[in-house]
Design a protein around this motif. Structure first.
Motif, PDB file in Angstrom:
ATOM      1  N   ARG B  59     -34.203 -15.412 -21.004  1.00  0.00           N
ATOM      2  CA  ARG B  59     -35.045 -16.259 -20.866  1.00  0.00           C
ATOM      3  C   ARG B  59     -36.205 -17.062 -20.132  1.00  0.00           C
ATOM      4  O   ARG B  59     -35.406 -17.912 -19.196  1.00  0.00           O
ATOM      5  CB  ARG B  59     -35.223 -17.251 -22.088  1.00  0.00           C
ATOM      6  CG  ARG B  59     -34.612 -17.418 -23.709  1.00  0.00           C
ATOM      7  CD  ARG B  59     -34.694 -18.030 -23.869  1.00  0.00           C
ATOM      8  NE  ARG B  59     -34.984 -19.412 -23.881  1.00  0.00           N
ATOM      9  CZ  ARG B  59     -33.832 -20.484 -23.927  1.00  0.00           C
ATOM     10  NH1 ARG B  59     -32.520 -20.612 -24.688  1.00  0.00           N
ATOM     11  NH2 ARG B  59     -33.784 -22.286 -23.151  1.00  0.00           N
ATOM     12  N   GLN B  60     -37.491 -16.939 -20.174  1.00  0.00           N
ATOM     13  CA  GLN B  60     -38.104 -17.127 -18.499  1.00  0.00           C
ATOM     14  C   GLN B  60     -37.375 -18.540 -17.863  1.00  0.00           C
ATOM     15  O   GLN B  60     -38.491 -19.451 -16.567  1.00  0.00           O
ATOM     16  CB  GLN B  60     -39.917 -16.398 -18.790  1.00  0.00           C
ATOM     17  CG  GLN B  60     -39.865 -15.348 -18.802  1.00  0.00           C
ATOM     18  CD  GLN B  60     -41.098 -14.517 -19.372  1.00  0.00           C
ATOM     19  OE1 GLN B  60     -42.321 -15.501 -18.988  1.00  0.00           O
ATOM     20  NE2 GLN B  60     -41.406 -13.809 -18.555  1.00  0.00           N
ATOM     21  N   ASP B  61     -38.042 -19.508 -19.380  1.00  0.00           N
ATOM     22  CA  ASP B  61     -37.183 -21.099 -19.105  1.00  0.00           C
ATOM     23  C   ASP B  61     -36.588 -21.229 -18.750  1.00  0.00           C
ATOM     24  O   ASP B  61     -36.074 -22.753 -18.041  1.00  0.00           O
ATOM     25  CB  ASP B  61     -37.958 -22.097 -20.484  1.00  0.00           C
ATOM     26  CG  ASP B  61     -37.453 -21.452 -21.047  1.00  0.00           C
ATOM     27  OD1 ASP B  61     -36.030 -20.381 -21.263  1.00  0.00           O
ATOM     28  OD2 ASP B  61     -37.185 -21.947 -22.792  1.00  0.00           O
ATOM     29  N   LEU B  63     -35.550 -19.900 -15.450  1.00  0.00           N
ATOM     30  CA  LEU B  63     -35.495 -20.194 -14.214  1.00  0.00           C
ATOM     31  C   LEU B  63     -34.622 -21.070 -13.624  1.00  0.00           C
ATOM     32  O   LEU B  63     -34.138 -20.492 -12.139  1.00  0.00           O
ATOM     33  CB  LEU B  63     -36.378 -19.917 -13.631  1.00  0.00           C
ATOM     34  CG  LEU B  63     -37.082 -19.497 -12.585  1.00  0.00           C
ATOM     35  CD1 LEU B  63     -36.808 -18.134 -11.643  1.00  0.00           C
ATOM     36  CD2 LEU B  63     -38.920 -20.038 -11.931  1.00  0.00           C
TER      37      LEU B  63
END
Lengths: 549, 197
Positions: B59-61, B63
């Motif tokens: 998931r990009q969130d 990071l």
């Protein structure tokens, strides 16, 4: 898990409690003074004395008087040992059975303890933060049960409204109103966020709550989630607080195992999950929109409000965001009633406030006092004034967003409005005492240095303004500034205050403005006369001025 | 050029320029590179990071969590590592670089064998943390934020570690230590900095 199970755990915990209990502070302050070794050696000494059946050694959270740590309390004798070294363990254990010990004892009848009133910190220093049973034995999770079983969400919100609880993060917005706004929103997904990004230098209240009583926060958040209709929570906590993070992780795991988080909480049709998000060292992330950007994995820059998070927050969903201390008040309000809470404090500021007392003061540590207690009571009675016969000069509240209250105004009661009138703010609760050796212009520059460094750079008044303000303060301190620069400083303060995007910039000039208001002569003494201007009061040249620097 | 090739070209040596164009273009034009299981350098830590990222479902969130993990594993975030993270999360490297440089906690340079963090919070400051810092700076011949030339000591400052009750506090290799005077601090760091000047 339901109420009967809760009561059973409580009953069992109380039944198996040993008659004599040694409580060892294992919060960060005492830990850094070797607190863990003290606990281990007490454990060993109890074993060696053959008292393991009678005596229990319990690691607990903050016992408040951090300057005298490591602290060890003895129940039910009511003794507080201070500055305990691991070598003292044998004599402390011997003293339980009539022996003698040379370890110094704290005075529990000192105003530092007697003037406190515990709501948020009621379990702090009492229970073992790493055992959920210990919290349940102190009536933990009963408020959540009351809310889920006996109250409608709207009734919970009404109770919070009626209690008069206001946000403890600094601004003091009525908590009930915030909850009601989120509850009204129609959305399939809502979030509850706990702001534990305690960034104000000089503030460690939230850290103490997290380290001493993490389940209280989880319970408060769960009640809030039920009230507003959220099923997912986040706790955004600073990376600088590793102990708090690990205790929170333990607490979340235990709560899940006991059916107090997850789906079907307390066998009711209510689901609530909590995740921890660890900050990465950006003060601006204490601002709610920046904090949400950070949870989403972005740079923590704020955005204009409205829309407020209550309407459009995390992942564009309605979001309730409150501070640690605010949530920590909730279980007590639900359990003891809104009227009880509203009966504490002043007309507009209800309940208690936790302050972190530090700086040039004899007793440093954590205090919780009813709203409306005067600064004088806190500083002179509880804190016992400045050490080494020095005079208290000012009290700084509210961190880089707050201001300095001079000694002449110490009779001010601590509540949101009174502190605001003095150009300071309640803030999150850091209270730094300064004595006559502290240079107030230097303090102003210290805070400006902080804001300059922490400005996220999104809006120009804050990004460029704080740099210019810092340069002006620097000039003044180097005795190179004139009255014109002082005028410039005031003008720029006004501009930054009124045109910045978020709270960081809007409040960055506060330390300058409040020191200018109460300690203006300290600025004037540093000024140089303007070229061509006649020497007058305040701009006389200083013999030690060094214009070549 | 595939992303993998880009990576192997970079090897594990930090390079000066960020190959922004190359990586973003390839990441967009080809199928998502979900399974570069073995990092070309053969460094096992990449595998551990990959497992971590996988558990977070790429998931990009996540990071920031991924960067925390990466720093925990590698000690610091060099460009190669940032590109690897970007590729794993299918984010433009500019975004990863932007986030990594925004937060103070992330460091893009290697740290010394020992670290000394002087708390510069208000309580510590009014109790003389600036003098403690100045003493160490003078002794080690470095400024706050720097590392001695022999890579023995990194000197850092913190905004507030929340140990205000025991100010001034200094963190030596992760252990918070109470009420430090300049002399106390020198005593602690002296052993670490022998011959570093």
């Amino acid at each position: 898990m339901d109420l009967a199970d809760l009561l059973e755990i409580k009953e069992k915990e109380l039944r198996t409690r040993k008659p004599i209990r040694l409580r060892c502070c294992l919060a960060a302050g005492c830990m850094s003074s070797n607190g863990q070794a003290v606990k281990d050696s007490l454990d060993k000494a109890v074993q060696e004395a053959g008292l393991a059946d009678e005596v229990e050694v319990r690691g607990v959270g903050c016992m408040r008087l951090c300057c005298e740590g490591p602290l060890v309390a003895v129940d039910p004798a009511g003794i507080l040992y201070q500055k305990v070294a691991p070598e003292d363990a044998a004599s402390i254990v011997a003293a339980l059975k009539g022996g003698e010990t040379q370890v110094s004892r704290g005075d529990l009848n000192h105003p530092f303890f007697t003037k406190q009133m515990s709501i948020v910190l009621e379990n702090s220093g009492e229970i073992d933060p790493e055992r959920i049973e210990s919290y349940i034995a102190a009536d933990g999770y009963q408020a959540l049960n009351d809310a889920l079983v006996e109250m409608e969400p709207k009734e919970v919100i009404d109770a919070i409204l009626k209690s008069g609880l206001r946000g403890r993060g600094g601004a003091g917005y009525p908590t009930g109103l915030k909850w009601a706004t989120v509850a009204k929103m129609q959305s399939p997904k809502k979030y509850v966020i706990c702001n534990a990004d305690e960034g104000d230098p000089g503030a460690f209240m939230d850290r103490s709550v997290l380290e001493s009583d993490p389940h209280r926060l989880l319970e408060g958040m769960a009640i809030a989630a039920y009230a507003v209709g959220a099923d997912q929570g986040f706790i955004y906590v600073r990376a600088e607080y590793p102990l708090a993070i690990s205790r929170l992780q333990t607490a979340i795991k235990q709560a899940k195992q006991h059916g107090l988080l997850g789906s079907g909480v307390l066998e009711a049709a209510f689901t609530f999950n909590v995740e921890i998000r660890i900050g990465a060292g950006a003060f601006v992330c204490g601002e709610e929109t920046a904090l949400m950007a950070s949870i989403e994995g972005e740079r923590g820059t704020p955005r204009p409000r409205p829309p407020f998070p209550a309407e459009r927050g995390l992942y564009a969903s309605p979001t309730l965001i409150n501070n640690v201390e605010t949530f920590a008040n909730v279980p007590s309000i639900v359990r003891k009633g809104a009227e009880w809470f509203a009966g504490i404090g002043t007309e507009k500021s209800k309940g208690t406030k936790v302050f972190a007392l530090a700086g040039k003061i004899t007793n440093t540590g954590l205090i919780e006092v009813p709203m409306g207690t005067s600064l004088r009571t806190i500083v002179e009675e509880m804190g016992a004034g400045a050490p080494d016969g020095n005079q208290v000069k000012a009290v700084q509240t509210g961190g880089p967003s707050g201001g300095c209250v001079p000694a002449s105004e110490l009779d001010t009661p601590v509540d949101y409005e009174s502190l605001q009138q003095l150009g300071s703010i309640m803030g999150s609760g850091g209270m730094i005492v300064m004595d006559q050796t502290t240079n107030m212009v230097d303090v102003a520059r210290f805070f400006m240095d902080f804001c300059m460094d922490e400005s996220c750079g999104k809006c120009i008044p804050c990004r460029a303004g704080t740099v210019q303000l810092h340069a002006l303060l620097d000039r003044i301190l180097r005795r190179q500034a004139t009255a014109r620069d002082l005028g410039l400083l005031e003008e720029l303060c006004d501009l930054v205050k009124h045109t910045s995007l978020c709270g960081l910039g809007q409040t960055a000039p506060n330390p300058v403005l409040s020191t200018l208001r109460f300690f203006r002569n300290e600025y004037l003494e540093l000024l140089q006369p303007e070229i061509g201007a006649p020497a007058g009061p305040g701009n006389a040249p200083k013999p030690d001025a060094n214009p070549t620097r | 050029m595939t992303v993998l090739a880009v990576l192997s070209n970079h090897g594990h040596v930090p390079h000066a320029a960020f190959s922004l164009m190359e990586t973003t273009v390839t990441a967009r034009s080809e199928a998502p590179p979900r399974k570069p299981l073995e990092h070309p350098s053969g460094d096992k830590r990449f595998k551990m990071l990959e497992v971590f990222i996988k558990r977070l479902q790429h998931r990009q969130d996540t990071l920031i969590e991924v960067l925390h993990k990466a720093q925990e594993l590698f000690g610091f975030l060099d460009n190669d590592l940032l590109i690897y993270v970007a590729q794993q999360l299918r984010l433009p490297p500019s975004r990863v670089f932007g986030v990594a440089t925004f937060y103070h906690y992330f460091t893009l340079k290697p740290k010394g064998a020992h670290t000394c963090v002087v708390c510069m919070g208000t309580a510590c400051y009014v109790k003389g943390a600036d003098r403690v810092l100045a003493a160490i700076e003078q002794h080690a011949g470095i400024k706050a934020g720097g590392t001695t030339s022999d890579n023995q000591l990194s000197l850092l400052t913190a905004r507030c570690i929340g140990a205000c009750g025991i100010a001034p506090a200094v963190v030596y290799d992760g252990a918070v230590t109470a009420r430090q005077s300049p002399e106390d601090a020198l005593e602690r760091v002296k052993g670490w900095t022998n011959g570093s000047r």
